[in-house]
Design a protein around this motif. Structure first.
Motif, short mmCIF file in Angstrom:
data_model
loop_
_atom_site.label_atom_id
_atom_site.label_comp_id
_atom_site.label_asym_id
_atom_site.label_seq_id
_atom_site.Cartn_x
_atom_site.Cartn_y
_atom_site.Cartn_z
N LYS A 1 43.83 32.26 83.95
CA LYS A 1 42.23 32.41 84.32
C LYS A 1 42.04 33.28 85.29
N PRO B 1 38.28 31.76 74.07
CA PRO B 1 37.38 30.59 73.94
C PRO B 1 35.86 30.83 74.05
N THR B 2 35.33 32.04 74.86
CA THR B 2 34.04 32.14 74.86
C THR B 2 33.55 33.67 74.64
N VAL B 3 32.15 33.65 74.24
CA VAL B 3 31.61 34.95 74.04
C VAL B 3 31.63 35.72 75.13
N SER B 4 31.46 35.31 76.47
CA SER B 4 31.55 35.95 77.65
C SER B 4 32.82 36.46 78.09
N HIS C 1 31.59 37.78 67.56
CA HIS C 1 31.45 36.51 67.75
C HIS C 1 30.03 36.19 67.06
N THR D 1 35.92 35.16 68.89
CA THR D 1 35.93 33.66 69.20
C THR D 1 36.43 32.85 68.15
N THR D 2 36.11 31.51 68.34
CA THR D 2 36.61 30.41 66.95
C THR D 2 35.92 30.70 65.86
N HIS E 1 42.14 26.05 76.90
CA HIS E 1 40.64 25.78 77.07
C HIS E 1 40.04 24.58 75.88
N VAL F 1 37.70 24.20 73.98
CA VAL F 1 37.38 24.59 72.44
C VAL F 1 38.47 24.81 71.57
#
Length: 381
Positions: free
Chosen positions: A219, A250-253, A282, A306-307, A327, A329
């Motif tokens: 991370k 796992p995230t947009v950011s 995304h 992302t997912t 993560h 998600v």
């Protein structure tokens, strides 16, 4: 569905019940089914003919479940029935529309999803996101719900309510999934949910089994825009460098955070020659549809996502990476579905699936075990 306020009038049809066209020979698909596919297709068709209340088709990722539906849809159209194929994801509706229209070229097909041009919903064969089912009441003789385990359908009671309200009293509902949730498995074990199981992909090769790659301080590395050394090593020794690369985060950011460094890395390794060959996508991306199509057309070599692309999309030849696979998600179903993006074509039935993590999770272990179990049930050692 657009903006709806408390003062908006809602209307319900109270006229005569529509009569739908009886088609003599509606299916224009010329393909053939494998033995396993044909067995499942016959069972689904039987459920429609006998007006069974529900049936679950449990087929591994890449089994060709869309084609398995064609005989049942054909029979329903020959009987003058109305059919809806619903799915939680708009991307899946967009991918299904040309395939279904080509398979039933003389049948009126409409696709409903947020932003779709068609808003009428008056066709005999409807493709829709599960949110769009709120438009209908006792409208369909056959309801097919694809990816019933996907978000938001499995987590949002109002969508189950919409699906139930959209069907007629003597209708048949067909559920499709590669990763049934606990409630479906419990109903199967208790003989409360009839099902058919398809353990093999259509090309008869096994599912790719993910490799778990532990990275200490993962991370913090990603936060500093650094890619794991084991990921860099894999890039250099890939056995099939012609395969496109699909990277999940796992995230947009984090996707936005890693977009530039990952693109620059691929250029420095001579994997791509320009920044235009890599992109990020995304759910809130306005160019999402175009980017996915560009990746499908191989105009993009690497897609960071992302997912939203965990299921329902098919790319012929890809290696799949999950960064920060631990993560929350990435639950078991998500990992199984993501792994299922690899090896989907007859020309390249294999693909690397790598899970980079800083500590194994139960979801990762269960996903790998589930895939191995499916391969064993499919006859692979």
């Amino acid at each position: 569905m657009g903006r709806v306020s408390e003062c908006t009038m809602l209307y319900e049809w109270s006229g005569p019940v529509p009569e739908w066209k009886i088609h003599a020979d509606p299916c224009t698909w010329k393909g053939t089914l494998t033995e396993a596919q044909q067995k499942a297709a016959d069972r689904i068709a039987s459920a429609v003919v006998n007006k069974e209340k529900e049936l679950l088709s449990w087929a591994v990722c890449g089994a060709g479940k869309t084609e398995m539906l064609f005989p049942a849809i054909t029979i329903a159209l020959k009987q003058g029935k109305r059919i809806c194929l619903a799915t939680p994801r708009a991307d899946v509706v967009r991918e299904l529309q040309p395939r279904i229209q080509q398979a039933f070229s003389d049948v009126t097909v409409q696709a409903l999803y947020g932003g779709s041009k068609d808003k009428k919903g008056t066709a005999q064969l409807i493709l829709a996101t599960t949110h769009q089912l709120l438009r209908f009441k006792q409208a369909f003789d056959v309801m097919i719900i694809d990816e019933i385990d996907a978000f938001p359908f499995h987590a949002e009671p109002s969508l189950s309510f919409a699906a139930e309200r959209a069907i007629k009293l003597d209708s048949t509902t067909i559920y499709l999934t590669a990763t049934p949730r606990k409630q479906q498995l419990k109903r199967i074990r208790n003989n409360l949910l009839p099902h058919i199981f398809v353990p093999r992909r259509f090309h008869s090769y096994p599912l790719p089994v993910p490799q778990m790659k532990q990275v200490s301080q993962l991370k913090s590395q990603l936060k500093k825009k650094e890619l794991p050394p084991s990921f860099l090593k894999w890039l250099l020794i890939r056995k099939h460098p012609q395969r496109q690369i699909l990277v999940f985060v796992p995230t947009v950011s984090l996707a936005d955070h890693l977009s530039v460094p990952l693109t620059d890395l691929l250029i420095s390794y001579d994997i791509i020659t320009s920044k235009q060959q890599a992109s990020t996508v995304h759910a809130s991306d306005g160019d999402r549809e175009e980017k996915v199509q560009s990746f499908r057309d191989r105009d993009l070599f690497m897609l960071l996502t992302t997912t939203i692309l965990e299921r329902g999309v098919t790319f012929p030849s890809v290696d799949v990476i999950i960064l920060d696979a631990g993560h929350h998600v990435f639950d078991q179903a998500a990992i199984v579905q993501i792994a299922g993006r690899a090896g989907r074509s007859t020309d390249d039935p294999f693909g690397d699936v790598l899970l980079f993590h800083d500590g194994k999770t139960e979801a990762m272990v269960e996903a790998v075990e589930s895939i191995r179990k499916m391969n064993k049930r499919g006859g692979f050692a």
